[in-house]
Design a protein around this motif. Structure first.
Motif, short mmCIF file in Angstrom:
data_model
loop_
_atom_site.label_atom_id
_atom_site.label_comp_id
_atom_site.label_asym_id
_atom_site.label_seq_id
_atom_site.Cartn_x
_atom_site.Cartn_y
_atom_site.Cartn_z
N PRO A 152 -4.69 10.15 8.40
CA PRO A 152 -4.04 11.13 7.34
C PRO A 152 -2.46 10.80 7.40
N GLN A 153 -2.11 10.05 8.55
CA GLN A 153 -0.61 9.84 8.77
C GLN A 153 -0.53 8.49 9.22
N PRO A 154 0.79 7.89 8.91
CA PRO A 154 0.86 6.48 9.51
C PRO A 154 0.89 6.87 11.12
N SER A 155 0.38 5.66 11.85
CA SER A 155 0.63 5.68 13.16
C SER A 155 0.89 4.46 13.78
N VAL A 156 2.12 4.34 14.43
CA VAL A 156 2.70 3.15 15.00
C VAL A 156 1.80 2.59 16.14
N LEU A 214 -14.18 3.10 19.28
CA LEU A 214 -13.19 3.05 20.19
C LEU A 214 -11.73 3.35 19.72
N LEU A 215 -11.67 3.21 18.26
CA LEU A 215 -10.25 3.71 17.74
C LEU A 215 -10.17 5.29 17.75
N VAL A 216 -11.29 5.90 17.31
CA VAL A 216 -11.21 7.40 17.15
C VAL A 216 -11.33 7.82 18.48
N GLN A 217 -11.66 7.41 19.42
CA GLN A 217 -11.71 7.83 20.83
C GLN A 217 -10.40 7.75 21.46
N ASP A 218 -9.56 6.66 21.15
CA ASP A 218 -8.38 6.33 21.59
C ASP A 218 -7.33 7.02 20.93
N PHE A 219 -7.28 7.21 19.59
CA PHE A 219 -6.18 7.81 18.91
C PHE A 219 -6.67 9.05 18.34
N SER A 220 -6.18 10.08 18.77
CA SER A 220 -6.67 11.57 18.02
C SER A 220 -6.28 11.62 16.55
N ILE A 221 -5.27 10.77 16.28
CA ILE A 221 -4.84 10.87 14.82
C ILE A 221 -6.10 10.40 13.76
N LEU A 222 -6.78 9.63 14.23
CA LEU A 222 -7.72 9.02 13.47
C LEU A 222 -9.10 9.92 13.37
N GLU A 223 -9.81 9.93 12.17
CA GLU A 223 -10.68 10.80 11.76
C GLU A 223 -11.93 10.04 11.84
#
Length: 483
Positions: A152-156, A214-223
């Motif tokens: 939903p939002q850009p994430s560095v 793995l991405l969703v697990q490691d980065f809470s911003i991802l859905e």
């Protein structure tokens, strides 16, 4: 880059030549972001061992998923479709070539491919674990895309993670389409040979299936998204798998703690590795739990100067971490999925035979010095390493499955398998059922492997360790030369 725009990143490079088509060089998408290879798959055994009408219902197997998917068992008709695809591509019959290629990929048993063509245009879908590859084509171009997650939002940090994995993609690339994080592959129709499509779509499928969880697990911003096709494992099956996951880890760590770490360094390593492969095959986890298992195996096989005792200590520590994962989280990694591509490659049977031989040579000392548990795990390692690391002929996988049924009867009974092939309490085997099952496997595959001869008369049923040794010895000398 403007957030909200569809953005793809390319560089020009020469890919490694494929084993199928070693004369092609393409404009290869290396990508702005890349992902690591996938080691992930599942093999469905609805009914491996047939029986006559009298015994069939007693030996029927529940629909439980085991191990990794293998595409190394295509029937002759499917292999012929690959040949047809190559021939038609050379004749510039591009869409007829694509028809044959897609049919080659289709596993009729699991219906892993959806395909429709209307003249020069069409669409397709390929299922690979938790991901769906959606593609389209026309006279000029073929495109394929996998949606990984919503951002939903850009994430560095997300961008940095993907950037750090920059050098693993050869054919595909990452793309941002508004809030959709995707992977894409495309090719001009005139250059979309069967080999290019196979390796390009395989990379897209397997790496996307690896990274989404793995991405969703490691980065809470991802859905998490686009996973409605995944089939939930029944709650009772999840409970059983969780129970045995904890039991096997606890049992192994307890055994290791009672041993001299230096004197038994080899046996300890064998036990830890066979535990990795057992969990991978019998429990068949996905997502982060699968990645954790791969990490444990990687500790042992990493080429460094560390002592074996140090590696085993670190492997045991990682298993202790798995023990602490909440049950509800483990349940998330127990799913049923369809697959199109295997994530491991076939090997000559000599490679399998060498693995079995080496392990069996090492187990003799443990058997003769009254360490039957360790000896059994070493026998298990020899063949389970192959099941984990290679795409095996299905006949060999079925024999391995039978081996696991003998060694872990309580687990299979808990899952609903009615015939117990070995009773640990009494030490008695159902030798008749075991021999019948072996003969059924040979008969089922005799047309494809006419020289596959398992000499059941050489099996010993006086102890589990002797059974395992004689059983795997017979597997070592199997002949899988084709018809």
């Amino acid at each position: 880059m403007v957030w909200g725009e569809t953005t793809d990143f390319w560089i020009t490079a020469n890919t490694q030549k494929t084993p199928v088509d070693n004369e092609l060089q393409w404009l290869v998408p290396l990508g702005f972001f890349c992902i690591l290879p996938l080691l992930q798959p599942a093999i469905m055994f609805d009914k491996i061992f047939g029986r006559g009408k009298k015994k069939q219902s007693a030996f029927a197997e529940p629909a439980v998923s085991f191990g990794r998917y293998s595409d190394n068992n295509k029937p002759e008709a499917k292999i012929n479709r690959w040949t047809e695809a190559e021939s038609m591509f050379k004749e510039k019959k591009y869409h007829e070539s694509l028809d044959a290629f897609i049919d080659y990929l289709r596993d009729d048993a699991v219906q892993n491919v959806v395909y429709e063509r209307n003249g020069a245009e069409g669409r397709f879908q390929l299922y690979q674990g938790s991901r769906i590859v959606r593609g389209s084509f026309n006279c000029e171009q073929l495109k394929a895309e996998v949606m990984l997650a919503r951002m939903p939002q850009p994430s560095v940090p997300v961008m940095r993670r993907l950037l750090e994995m920059n050098f693993n993609l050869f054919y595909s690339r990452f793309a941002l389409d508004k809030d959709r994080l995707c992977m894409r592959f495309d090719s001009e129709t005139e250059t979309a040979s069967p080999s290019k499509l196979y390796y390009g779509l395989k990379e897209l499928s397997t790496k996307a299936d690896k990274q989404d969880d793995l991405l969703v697990q490691d980065f809470s911003i991802l859905e998490s998204t686009d996973n409605e096709h995944v089939i939930e494992v029944p709650l009772q099956e999840k409970e059983i798998k969780y129970t045995y996951l904890q039991q096997w880890i606890g049992e192994t760590l307890k055994m290791i703690a009672a041993l001299d770490a230096d004197k038994f360094s080899g046996g300890i390593a064998y036990m830890l590795l066979s535990l990795v492969y057992r969990i991978d095959y019998l429990i068949a986890p996905e997502g982060k739990l699968l990645n954790d298992l791969e990490k444990i195996a990687g500790i042992y096989f990493k080429k460094d100067e560390r002592a074996l005792t140090e590696k085993s200590r670190d492997m045991a520590d990682e298993f202790r971490k798995i023990q602490t994962i909440p049950k509800e989280e483990v349940f998330k990694y127990l799913i049923h999925s369809k697959y199109t591509f295997s994530i491991v490659a076939p090997q000559p049977y000599k490679t399998i035979a060498d693995s079995i031989h080496g392990a069996n040579q090492n187990l003799v000392w443990y058997r003769d010095n009254n360490h039957p548990y360790i000896a059994c795990r070493i026998a298990e390692y020899g063949i389970s390493y192959c099941q984990y690391s290679y795409s095996l002929p299905k006949a060999i996988t079925e024999l391995f499955h039978l081996f696991m049924r003998v060694n872990y009867p309580d687990y299979f009974t808990a899952l609903g398998f009615k015939t117990q092939l070995y009773n640990p309490a009494t030490g008695r085997f159902d030798s008749g059922e075991i021999i019948d099952a072996i003969k059924e496997i040979q008969n089922r595959w005799k047309d494809k492997y006419p020289l596959l001869e398992f000499k059941t008369q050489n099996l010993r049923f006086d102890s589990l360790v002797n059974f395992n040794l004689t059983y795997t010895n017979e597997m070592e000398f199997l002949n899988t030369d084709p018809k």
